[in-house]
Design a protein around this motif. Structure first.
Motif, PDB file in Angstrom:
ATOM      1  N   ASP A 325      63.543  65.952  55.538  1.00 42.62           N
ATOM      2  CA  ASP A 325      64.086  66.093  54.255  1.00 42.62           C
ATOM      3  C   ASP A 325      63.471  67.162  53.435  1.00 42.62           C
ATOM      4  OD1 ASP A 325      65.067  65.549  51.671  1.00 42.62           O
ATOM      5  OD2 ASP A 325      65.440  63.606  51.924  1.00 42.62           O
ATOM      6  N   THR A 326      64.037  68.138  53.117  1.00 42.40           N
ATOM      7  CA  THR A 326      63.528  69.268  52.140  1.00 42.40           C
ATOM      8  C   THR A 326      63.815  69.168  50.922  1.00 42.40           C
ATOM      9  OG1 THR A 326      65.284  70.810  52.598  1.00 42.40           O
ATOM     10  CG2 THR A 326      63.505  70.944  54.326  1.00 42.40           C
ATOM     11  N   ARG A 327      64.691  68.233  50.377  1.00 47.42           N
ATOM     12  CA  ARG A 327      64.793  68.049  49.013  1.00 47.42           C
ATOM     13  C   ARG A 327      64.095  66.932  48.424  1.00 47.42           C
ATOM     14  NH1 ARG A 327      66.507  65.248  44.942  1.00 47.42           N
ATOM     15  NH2 ARG A 327      67.036  63.287  46.200  1.00 47.42           N
ATOM     16  N   CYS A 328      63.834  65.793  49.201  1.00 54.84           N
ATOM     17  CA  CYS A 328      63.017  64.935  48.621  1.00 54.84           C
ATOM     18  C   CYS A 328      61.346  64.877  48.822  1.00 54.84           C
ATOM     19  CB  CYS A 328      63.727  63.291  49.138  1.00 54.84           C
ATOM     20  SG  CYS A 328      65.313  63.174  48.630  1.00 54.84           S
ATOM     21  N   PHE A 329      61.218  65.691  49.767  1.00 58.50           N
ATOM     22  CA  PHE A 329      59.563  65.705  50.166  1.00 58.50           C
ATOM     23  C   PHE A 329      59.194  67.395  49.996  1.00 58.50           C
ATOM     24  CE2 PHE A 329      56.428  66.698  53.465  1.00 58.50           C
ATOM     25  CZ  PHE A 329      55.246  65.989  52.902  1.00 58.50           C
ATOM     26  N   PHE A 330      58.300  67.338  48.737  1.00 62.19           N
ATOM     27  CA  PHE A 330      57.835  68.732  48.754  1.00 62.19           C
ATOM     28  C   PHE A 330      56.173  68.710  49.256  1.00 62.19           C
ATOM     29  CE2 PHE A 330      59.486  69.375  43.901  1.00 62.19           C
ATOM     30  CZ  PHE A 330      60.919  68.956  44.459  1.00 62.19           C
ATOM     31  N   LEU A 331      56.155  69.623  50.107  1.00 60.10           N
ATOM     32  CA  LEU A 331      54.753  69.766  50.661  1.00 60.10           C
ATOM     33  C   LEU A 331      53.702  70.110  49.595  1.00 60.10           C
ATOM     34  CD1 LEU A 331      53.163  69.612  53.479  1.00 60.10           C
ATOM     35  CD2 LEU A 331      53.513  72.071  53.454  1.00 60.10           C
ATOM     36  N   GLY A 332      52.621  69.347  49.777  1.00 63.36           N
ATOM     37  CA  GLY A 332      51.539  69.492  48.615  1.00 63.36           C
ATOM     38  C   GLY A 332      50.109  68.790  49.330  1.00 63.36           C
ATOM     39  N   SER A 333      49.303  68.691  48.559  1.00 61.69           N
ATOM     40  CA  SER A 333      48.246  68.209  48.669  1.00 61.69           C
ATOM     41  C   SER A 333      47.785  66.535  48.281  1.00 61.69           C
ATOM     42  CB  SER A 333      46.878  68.968  48.072  1.00 61.69           C
ATOM     43  OG  SER A 333      46.970  68.816  46.546  1.00 61.69           O
ATOM     44  N   GLY A 334      47.427  65.786  49.142  1.00 65.46           N
ATOM     45  CA  GLY A 334      47.159  64.188  48.887  1.00 65.46           C
ATOM     46  C   GLY A 334      45.766  64.326  47.940  1.00 65.46           C
TER      47      GLY A 334
END
Length: 357
Positions: A325-334
């Motif tokens: 899902d590319t709308r609801c999950f933005f890649l980033g840092s934990g």
């Protein structure tokens, strides 16, 4: 799409051209980078490593009235701050370390007794917050193609629990002086909502509440009773002004994902898998996405700091393949990208995110 269009499309329920990338690159990150990054403006550092949304200046300042006097001194690397009021004095001690040059460790909390709660109430009621939009307005003008988010403080509950009293003292005070500590949270909540209203009236389209929801130092029941309702009140304030509210949740949240999904804010940011957090990311994205919310984060901070670029890219590819899902999950840092993360690792993820994979 440019970065701003990409992020805002996703936050408004539309499909972006690719997955947004929103790492938390802050002064802690920058302190471990070589030149020229160490001397760059923090927004430019975030942009240099491909962030589609950057963390910008806040837009209010605190002011104490004439009845409050503040004394501050430095002793052996610690800062001791005393607040002198007509009804009592409060003191806290904070220690900075080489590893954490921007966020201090609390060595002594402000609130230690029930009497301190009374003094803290006076201090809160005699503190005002005033708008200060200039720095944020300048940042937005210089960065019109990217989302420049501003911030607000955590809720009164989280502020008391984690910052002003500490977990152990909060628990004892809550059960020994329930009415008094609930009054203290109510007074602090009013102040926090005034800050939120000033922020909502400002120029930023996206606001991040730095809440740090965490079942490792709280309980699902307290989160349900205190924290989520306070966050919902923040969300109402932001939505009344057409703004989006995201909430920083880098800790243990697996036990409260359903509560988060049912809340009124627009998503959660800097979400961490183990060992920093405990989030089952694919399951959480499905649960939040069903309610129209976004989740950002996912790259465990120890990976950023310790893996070689090829190994880091491999881990990120695996993470992304598990969450299509590319709308609801933005890649980033934990949580924040840690001090000591290499330029090579940051550039490797920037290169990866900029092409379809």
């Amino acid at each position: 799409m440019n970065s701003k269009e990409r992020v805002m499309s996703a936050l408004n329920g539309a499909q972006p051209d690719r997955r947004p990338y929103t790492p938390c690159i802050d002064n802690y990150t920058r302190s471990g980078l070589p030149e020229p990054y160490r001397s760059m403006d923090i927004i430019n550092v975030q942009k240099a490593f491909g962030a589609d949304m950057v963390r910008g200046p806040w837009c209010y300042k605190e002011q104490y009235d004439s009845t409050i006097r503040i004394e501050e001194k430095r002793v052996n690397g610690s800062i001791i701050t005393r607040y002198l009021t007509p009804v009592g004095t409060l003191q806290k001690t904070e220690t900075f370390t080489k590893e954490s040059p921007n966020i201090p460790f609390p060595a002594e909390h402000l609130i230690k007794t029930a009497e301190d709660l009374e003094t803290f109430n006076y201090l809160t009621e005699h503190t005002s917050c005033v708008p200060d939009y200039k720095e944020l307005e300048d940042a937005l003008k210089k960065n019109s193609n990217i989302v420049v988010a501003t911030g607000i403080m955590s809720t009164a509950f989280e502020d008391m629990l984690a910052h002003h009293s500490g977990v152990e003292k909060f628990v004892y005070l809550y059960y020994d002086h329930t009415a008094l500590i609930e009054e203290t949270m109510a007074i602090l909540k009013q102040k926090r909502e005034r800050e939120a209203a000033i922020t909502a009236q400002g120029p930023a389209e996206v606001i991040i509440c730095y809440e740090n929801t965490n079942t490792a130092n709280s309980s699902p029941e307290w989160i349900k009773q205190f924290e989520i309702p306070m966050l919902n009140d923040y969300a109402r304030i932001m939505h009344d002004h057409g703004k989006k509210l995201l909430v920083h949740m880098c800790g243990h949240i697996n036990m409260v994902v359903d509560q988060i999904a049912a809340a009124l804010f627009d998503g959660i940011v800097d979400v961490a898998p183990p060992p920093t957090g405990d989030c089952d990311l694919p399951a959480a994205v499905r649960t939040l996405g069903a309610q129209g919310k976004v989740l950002t984060g996912g790259i465990e901070c120890t990976m950023f700091a310790h893996l070689k670029p090829d190994a880091l890219v491999s881990e990120v590819r695996s993470l992304v393949s598990s969450i299509p899902d590319t709308r609801c999950f933005f890649l980033g840092s934990g949580d924040a990208v840690p001090q000591g993360t290499s330029v090579e690792n940051l550039n490797a993820i920037k290169a990866l995110i900029e092409k379809p994979f």
